[in-house]
Motif scaffolding. Structure first.
Motif, mmCIF file in Angstrom:
data_model
loop_
_atom_site.group_PDB
_atom_site.id
_atom_site.type_symbol
_atom_site.label_atom_id
_atom_site.label_comp_id
_atom_site.label_asym_id
_atom_site.label_seq_id
_atom_site.Cartn_x
_atom_site.Cartn_y
_atom_site.Cartn_z
ATOM 1 N N LEU A 41 16.640 3.655 4.187
ATOM 2 C CA LEU A 41 15.444 4.469 4.033
ATOM 3 C C LEU A 41 15.291 5.298 5.293
ATOM 4 N N SER A 42 15.128 6.598 5.154
ATOM 5 C CA SER A 42 15.077 7.490 6.311
ATOM 6 C C SER A 42 13.635 7.755 6.732
ATOM 7 N N VAL A 43 13.425 7.904 8.038
ATOM 8 C CA VAL A 43 12.099 8.255 8.546
ATOM 9 C C VAL A 43 11.667 9.631 8.049
ATOM 10 N N THR A 44 12.638 10.484 7.730
ATOM 11 C CA THR A 44 12.279 11.794 7.181
ATOM 12 C C THR A 44 11.635 11.654 5.807
ATOM 13 N N GLU A 45 11.949 10.542 5.126
ATOM 14 C CA GLU A 45 11.389 10.296 3.802
ATOM 15 C C GLU A 45 10.004 9.656 3.877
ATOM 16 N N THR A 46 9.796 8.799 4.873
ATOM 17 C CA THR A 46 8.514 8.084 4.968
ATOM 18 C C THR A 46 7.446 8.848 5.755
ATOM 19 N N LEU A 47 7.854 9.724 6.670
ATOM 20 C CA LEU A 47 6.876 10.454 7.489
ATOM 21 C C LEU A 47 5.864 11.231 6.647
ATOM 22 N N MET A 89 7.360 0.832 -0.134
ATOM 23 C CA MET A 89 6.966 0.790 -1.537
ATOM 24 C C MET A 89 6.511 2.161 -2.029
ATOM 25 N N LEU A 90 5.784 2.882 -1.179
ATOM 26 C CA LEU A 90 5.347 4.233 -1.549
ATOM 27 C C LEU A 90 6.550 5.119 -1.844
ATOM 28 N N ALA A 91 7.525 5.092 -0.932
ATOM 29 C CA ALA A 91 8.711 5.932 -1.098
ATOM 30 C C ALA A 91 9.501 5.535 -2.342
ATOM 31 N N ALA A 92 9.641 4.233 -2.590
ATOM 32 C CA ALA A 92 10.414 3.755 -3.737
ATOM 33 C C ALA A 92 9.745 4.124 -5.057
ATOM 34 N N THR A 93 8.431 3.928 -5.136
ATOM 35 C CA THR A 93 7.728 4.237 -6.383
ATOM 36 C C THR A 93 7.641 5.746 -6.621
ATOM 37 N N ALA A 145 -2.428 9.583 -2.640
ATOM 38 C CA ALA A 145 -3.859 9.416 -2.919
ATOM 39 C C ALA A 145 -4.077 8.540 -4.148
ATOM 40 N N GLU A 146 -3.251 8.717 -5.162
ATOM 41 C CA GLU A 146 -3.357 7.928 -6.381
ATOM 42 C C GLU A 146 -2.932 6.488 -6.138
ATOM 43 N N ALA A 147 -1.835 6.294 -5.399
ATOM 44 C CA ALA A 147 -1.272 4.952 -5.179
ATOM 45 C C ALA A 147 -2.176 4.064 -4.339
ATOM 46 N N VAL A 148 -2.952 4.660 -3.436
ATOM 47 C CA VAL A 148 -3.820 3.858 -2.552
ATOM 48 C C VAL A 148 -5.293 4.076 -2.875
ATOM 49 N N ALA A 149 -5.583 4.532 -4.080
ATOM 50 C CA ALA A 149 -6.968 4.854 -4.469
ATOM 51 C C ALA A 149 -7.910 3.675 -4.297
ATOM 52 N N GLY A 150 -7.388 2.461 -4.467
ATOM 53 C CA GLY A 150 -8.226 1.275 -4.321
ATOM 54 C C GLY A 150 -8.723 1.042 -2.911
ATOM 55 N N ALA A 151 -8.148 1.753 -1.940
ATOM 56 C CA ALA A 151 -8.547 1.573 -0.542
ATOM 57 C C ALA A 151 -9.265 2.790 0.016
ATOM 58 N N THR A 152 -9.674 3.713 -0.853
ATOM 59 C CA THR A 152 -10.294 4.949 -0.380
ATOM 60 C C THR A 152 -11.672 5.169 -1.000
ATOM 61 N N TYR A 198 -6.768 -8.181 3.864
ATOM 62 C CA TYR A 198 -7.040 -6.953 3.130
ATOM 63 C C TYR A 198 -5.939 -6.676 2.103
ATOM 64 N N PRO A 199 -6.271 -5.986 0.999
ATOM 65 C CA PRO A 199 -5.292 -5.741 -0.066
ATOM 66 C C PRO A 199 -4.137 -4.840 0.378
ATOM 67 N N THR A 200 -3.009 -5.010 -0.296
ATOM 68 C CA THR A 200 -1.807 -4.217 -0.001
ATOM 69 C C THR A 200 -1.608 -3.149 -1.087
ATOM 70 N N TYR A 201 -1.251 -1.966 -0.646
ATOM 71 C CA TYR A 201 -0.964 -0.850 -1.556
ATOM 72 C C TYR A 201 0.386 -0.229 -1.209
ATOM 73 N N PRO A 202 1.126 0.253 -2.236
ATOM 74 C CA PRO A 202 0.869 0.089 -3.663
ATOM 75 C C PRO A 202 0.859 -1.387 -4.053
ATOM 76 N N ALA A 203 0.090 -1.727 -5.074
ATOM 77 C CA ALA A 203 -0.007 -3.112 -5.492
ATOM 78 C C ALA A 203 1.339 -3.609 -5.975
#
Length: 481
Positions: free
Chosen positions: A66-72, A92-96, A111-118, A473-478
């Motif tokens: 997994l590259s930092v260019t992908e997760t940044l 998980m964000l990058a994979a999904t 924004a959609e993937a972590v909506a439960g924390a916003t 605290y909950p983890t996202y994406p679930a």
């Protein structure tokens, strides 16, 4: 440009990107109580090289680096959101996102993937919960390190005091020195000073009161400004409800034992049965390091294949309970020199499985051999499954469990062909599946499970304490269920 120059330029570029991630990760943690993870590994307070190594490690479990260019871009997207206390897994964000075919932008997907924390959904930041360590041995000092590490945001858990017996001659200085340096786990990450006049150790700004007592019924914790604290007994001196109830003094709200509990004391393995803890339960046990190592993968196998029966053979590092040289010991064989011998001994881990997995009907037996290494053990779990399968199917299943399931913080997965015990010192997982050693034939599966019986177990204890304190605290994406 030569291939060598191109490779080096690529490294420097990724190094620069990782460097830019550090202040973002730190600010999210301090200001919003957000812990940024990568495949369940925290990136808080890590170095540039650690961030790059954690990204590269993904190739062992996900099949590609997994590259930092992908997760940044995901990290930048998080800063634009009204985030509340949470854990966000960039891996998980990058994979999904990779598997999503809706054509959303990184910002919209995040924004959609972590909506439960916003916004209106976010969890309110809670006041810190006081923690007291009763005992300051191998596990106690590692718990202290983890608790101090987790106070960066000013919320969550706060180590307020350590209770020990008074020893002769520079007691405070020597205890602080043992926290500062460890022959197995290395240097403490930060600064430690000693306030002898007030019997305090100050670690990374945390003022930790050292209370001298050999009787828990004599301590009034409110005298030190401690209230509704969770006391972690890591002495193992008391293991039943009657004995552990002695800790329920003024200032103490709950007691957590770092050894198998006896009688009706609940034995908890985080990730498996922590959600069964009753809100009004004041005394719980975190079971043993071996129980924590075998129960999560056992559950993973039982859920997928069914388990009819099993046997666990533990090859365990020696502990302080054994003698350095031959001498009298209450237990058979443990009096013989620990660093010179393999020592056959008993383990209660197999019988403890029924407390953590009451629905498992399979009979699990167990035995143990102590060996001359100071840390990291391996459990060999021999299972008769409910159906025939293949080695590849089992490995694919356990790899997926380690990446995307609710057990991903408990189970790690490694494919390295030359992995040995010292490679897992400092692992925060309860157990690590060794893919290369796994054997499957028909309905018989043999799993080799490494575990840092000190640090991995301590991490599990902290997870339980976070859960009962309300700051897990909950983890996202679930994770997938």
């Amino acid at each position: 440009m030569t291939a060598t120059e191109d490779s080096f330029t690529n490294w420097k570029t990724r190094e620069e990107i990782a460097e830019s991630m550090i202040p973002i990760i730190g600010k999210l943690h301090r200001e919003r109580d957000v812990t940024v993870l990568l495949h369940s590994r925290s990136l808080v307070n890590t170095s540039v090289v650690s961030i790059l190594k954690t990204h590269r490690f993904a190739r062992q479990i996900a099949g590609e680096e997994l590259s930092v260019t992908e997760t940044l871009p995901f990290l930048h997207a998080l800063t634009a959101l009204d985030l509340g206390p949470s854990q966000i897994d960039l891996g998980m964000l990058a994979a999904t996102y990779r598997s999503d075919d809706r054509g959303l932008s990184v910002a919209d997907f995040t924004a959609e993937a972590v909506a439960g924390a916003t916004g209106a959904n976010k969890t309110e930041r809670r006041e810190s919960r006081d923690v007291v360590l009763y005992g300051f041995g191998r596990i106690g000092r590692l718990l202290a390190r983890l608790l101090i590490e987790k106070t960066g945001s000013g919320n969550g858990l706060r180590l307020r005091a350590i209770v020990v017996r008074q020893a002769a001659g520079q007691d405070l200085v020597k205890r602080a020195s043992l926290l500062r340096r460890d022959s197995i786990h290395g240097q403490f990450q930060g600064t430690i000073t000693v306030d002898e006049a007030n019997s305090r150790i100050i670690a990374n700004g945390n003022e930790i009161q050292v209370i001298y007592s050999d009787d828990p019924t004599t301590v009034d914790y409110t005298a030190y400004g401690i209230k509704d604290a969770i006391l972690i007994d890591n002495t193992g001196r008391w293991r039943d409800r009657e004995g552990l109830s002695k800790h329920l003094r003024p200032g103490i709200g709950k007691v957590v034992l770092t050894a198998p509990g006896k009688g009706d004391v609940p034995n908890i393995v985080h990730g498996v049965n922590h959600d069964t803890i009753k809100p009004d339960e004041q005394i719980i046990s975190c079971a043993s390091c071996t129980t924590n190592a075998i129960v999560p993968p056992l559950k993973a196998m039982a859920d997928e294949y069914g388990v009819l029966r099993g046997h666990v053979e533990t090859v365990h590092s020696f502990t302080n309970d054994q003698n350095l040289l031959d001498n009298y010991h209450n237990s058979d064989r443990r009096g013989r020199s620990a660093p010179l011998n393999m020592v056959i001994t008993e383990t209660g881990a197999a019988s403890a499985v029924t407390k953590a997995l009451p629905d498992l009907q399979a009979k699990i037996t167990g035995s143990s051999i102590r060996v001359p290494v100071p840390d990291v053990s391996i459990a060999i779990l021999n299972l008769q499954l409910g159906r025939a399968t293949s080695r590849q199917e089992v490995l694919d299943h356990l790899r997926d469990v380690s990446l995307t399931s609710p057990l991903r913080r408990q189970i790690d997965f490694i494919t390295a062909p030359d992995a040995v015990s010292s490679d897992f010192i400092g692992s925060r997982h309860a157990s690590i599946v060794d893919a290369g050693a796994t054997k499957v034939e028909g309905d018989n599966a043999i799993l080799y499970l490494w575990y840092d019986n000190e640090f991995g177990y301590s991490s599990q204890v902290i997870r339980v304490v976070q859960h009962v304190s309300g700051v897990e605290y909950p983890t996202y994406p679930a994770p997938a269920v």
